[in-house]
Design a protein around this motif. Structure first.
Motif, PDB file in Angstrom:
ATOM      1  N   VAL A 162       0.838  -1.198   0.000  1.00 35.49           N
ATOM      2  CA  VAL A 162       0.000   0.000   0.000  1.00 35.49           C
ATOM      3  C   VAL A 162       0.877   1.253   0.000  1.00 35.49           C
ATOM      4  O   VAL A 162       0.614   2.203  -0.746  1.00 35.49           O
ATOM      5  CB  VAL A 162      -0.975  -0.002   1.204  1.00 35.49           C
ATOM      6  CG1 VAL A 162      -1.666   1.347   1.371  1.00 35.49           C
ATOM      7  CG2 VAL A 162      -2.008  -1.114   1.048  1.00 35.49           C
ATOM      8  N   VAL A 163       1.937   1.256   0.801  1.00 39.67           N
ATOM      9  CA  VAL A 163       2.858   2.398   0.837  1.00 39.67           C
ATOM     10  C   VAL A 163       3.476   2.621  -0.541  1.00 39.67           C
ATOM     11  O   VAL A 163       3.571   3.748  -1.020  1.00 39.67           O
ATOM     12  CB  VAL A 163       3.971   2.173   1.897  1.00 39.67           C
ATOM     13  CG1 VAL A 163       5.132   3.139   1.702  1.00 39.67           C
ATOM     14  CG2 VAL A 163       3.395   2.307   3.301  1.00 39.67           C
ATOM     15  N   GLU A 164       3.878   1.533  -1.186  1.00 43.61           N
ATOM     16  CA  GLU A 164       4.592   1.629  -2.464  1.00 43.61           C
ATOM     17  C   GLU A 164       3.678   1.901  -3.655  1.00 43.61           C
ATOM     18  O   GLU A 164       4.080   2.584  -4.600  1.00 43.61           O
ATOM     19  CB  GLU A 164       5.396   0.346  -2.698  1.00 43.61           C
ATOM     20  CG  GLU A 164       6.534   0.173  -1.696  1.00 43.61           C
ATOM     21  CD  GLU A 164       7.201  -1.194  -1.746  1.00 43.61           C
ATOM     22  OE1 GLU A 164       6.704  -2.102  -2.463  1.00 43.61           O
ATOM     23  OE2 GLU A 164       8.226  -1.358  -1.050  1.00 43.61           O
ATOM     24  N   THR A 165       2.444   1.368  -3.642  1.00 43.21           N
ATOM     25  CA  THR A 165       1.581   1.445  -4.828  1.00 43.21           C
ATOM     26  C   THR A 165       0.231   2.129  -4.584  1.00 43.21           C
ATOM     27  O   THR A 165      -0.482   2.434  -5.539  1.00 43.21           O
ATOM     28  CB  THR A 165       1.285   0.034  -5.372  1.00 43.21           C
ATOM     29  OG1 THR A 165       0.433  -0.655  -4.441  1.00 43.21           O
ATOM     30  CG2 THR A 165       2.564  -0.752  -5.608  1.00 43.21           C
ATOM     31  N   GLY A 166      -0.152   2.279  -3.316  1.00 41.77           N
ATOM     32  CA  GLY A 166      -1.474   2.820  -2.996  1.00 41.77           C
ATOM     33  C   GLY A 166      -2.576   1.778  -3.044  1.00 41.77           C
ATOM     34  O   GLY A 166      -3.726   2.077  -2.727  1.00 41.77           O
ATOM     35  N   GLN A 167      -2.211   0.552  -3.435  1.00 43.41           N
ATOM     36  CA  GLN A 167      -3.193  -0.525  -3.573  1.00 43.41           C
ATOM     37  C   GLN A 167      -2.823  -1.701  -2.679  1.00 43.41           C
ATOM     38  O   GLN A 167      -1.646  -2.058  -2.582  1.00 43.41           O
ATOM     39  CB  GLN A 167      -3.222  -1.034  -5.019  1.00 43.41           C
ATOM     40  CG  GLN A 167      -3.548   0.029  -6.051  1.00 43.41           C
ATOM     41  CD  GLN A 167      -4.985   0.500  -5.962  1.00 43.41           C
ATOM     42  OE1 GLN A 167      -5.902  -0.300  -5.926  1.00 43.41           O
ATOM     43  NE2 GLN A 167      -5.186   1.799  -5.906  1.00 43.41           N
ATOM     44  N   GLY A 168      -3.834  -2.327  -2.085  1.00 44.40           N
ATOM     45  CA  GLY A 168      -3.621  -3.524  -1.280  1.00 44.40           C
ATOM     46  C   GLY A 168      -3.734  -4.770  -2.140  1.00 44.40           C
ATOM     47  O   GLY A 168      -4.236  -4.724  -3.260  1.00 44.40           O
TER      48      GLY A 168
END
Length: 183
Positions: A162-168
């Motif tokens: 999530v930190v790296e891509t904004g997606q879980g």
């Protein structure tokens, strides 16, 4: 004690505002808790064996996530009349003894837990930088006892993504724990 599993992640559900007293005596809100890269909201308590089995891992993982810009807040929503161990005074004691690296808040009316749809302790809600839900799963394979130390770090890996891509991740294993003790 009733064992309960969390529902599947309802991706992109917005985080809801709250205003709760912390063990530090201050009032904390959604905005005051959020990090630049997101926020992990945990519903935990002091007495639950599922939480006790992973509290050291929660501290480890949330400390590492904080270094990445993702903050954490813990909320205790249980009825403390049912479990004295969950009283505000005991919350203060545990937070100090364990050196919690996150605010530990009391949800005295249980309105926050109800608005989030929290069902058990622990119940994890992982939000991205836009405060949209991306994770609703377990910390790891631990149950009432800690899993082996080399087990996959589900929550940490998901929140790093999530930190790296904004997606879980699309694949998430539900958290399991004691049901919230409602009034």
């Amino acid at each position: 004690m009733i064992s309960t599993q969390t529902p599947i992640c309802d991706f992109n559900t917005p985080a809801l505002n709250f205003s709760l007293k912390g063990v530090d005596g201050k009032i904390h809100t959604l905005d005051s808790c959020r990090g630049e890269k997101g926020l992990l909201i945990m519903f935990i308590c002091n007495h639950c064996p599922y939480v006790k089995a992973i509290v050291d891992r929660i501290i480890r993982d949330t400390s590492e996530l904080k270094a990445m810009g993702l903050n954490t807040v813990a909320i205790m929503s249980n009825n403390p009349d049912e479990y004295e161990e969950d009283s505000f005074e005991n919350m203060q004691k545990i937070a100090k003894e364990m050196s919690f690296p996150f605010p530990y808040l009391i949800d005295e009316t249980q309105e926050v837990a109800k608005s989030y749809g929290a069902v058990c302790t622990p119940d994890f809600f992982g939000y991205n930088s836009k405060l949209k839900l991306q994770y609703r799963g377990r910390l790891d394979a631990s149950r009432k006892e800690s899993a082996p130390s080399n087990v996959k770090r589900d929550l940490f890996d998901a929140m790093t993504q999530v930190v790296e891509t904004g997606q879980g991740p699309l694949e998430q294993v539900p958290s399991m724990g004691c049901s919230i003790k409602w009034y």
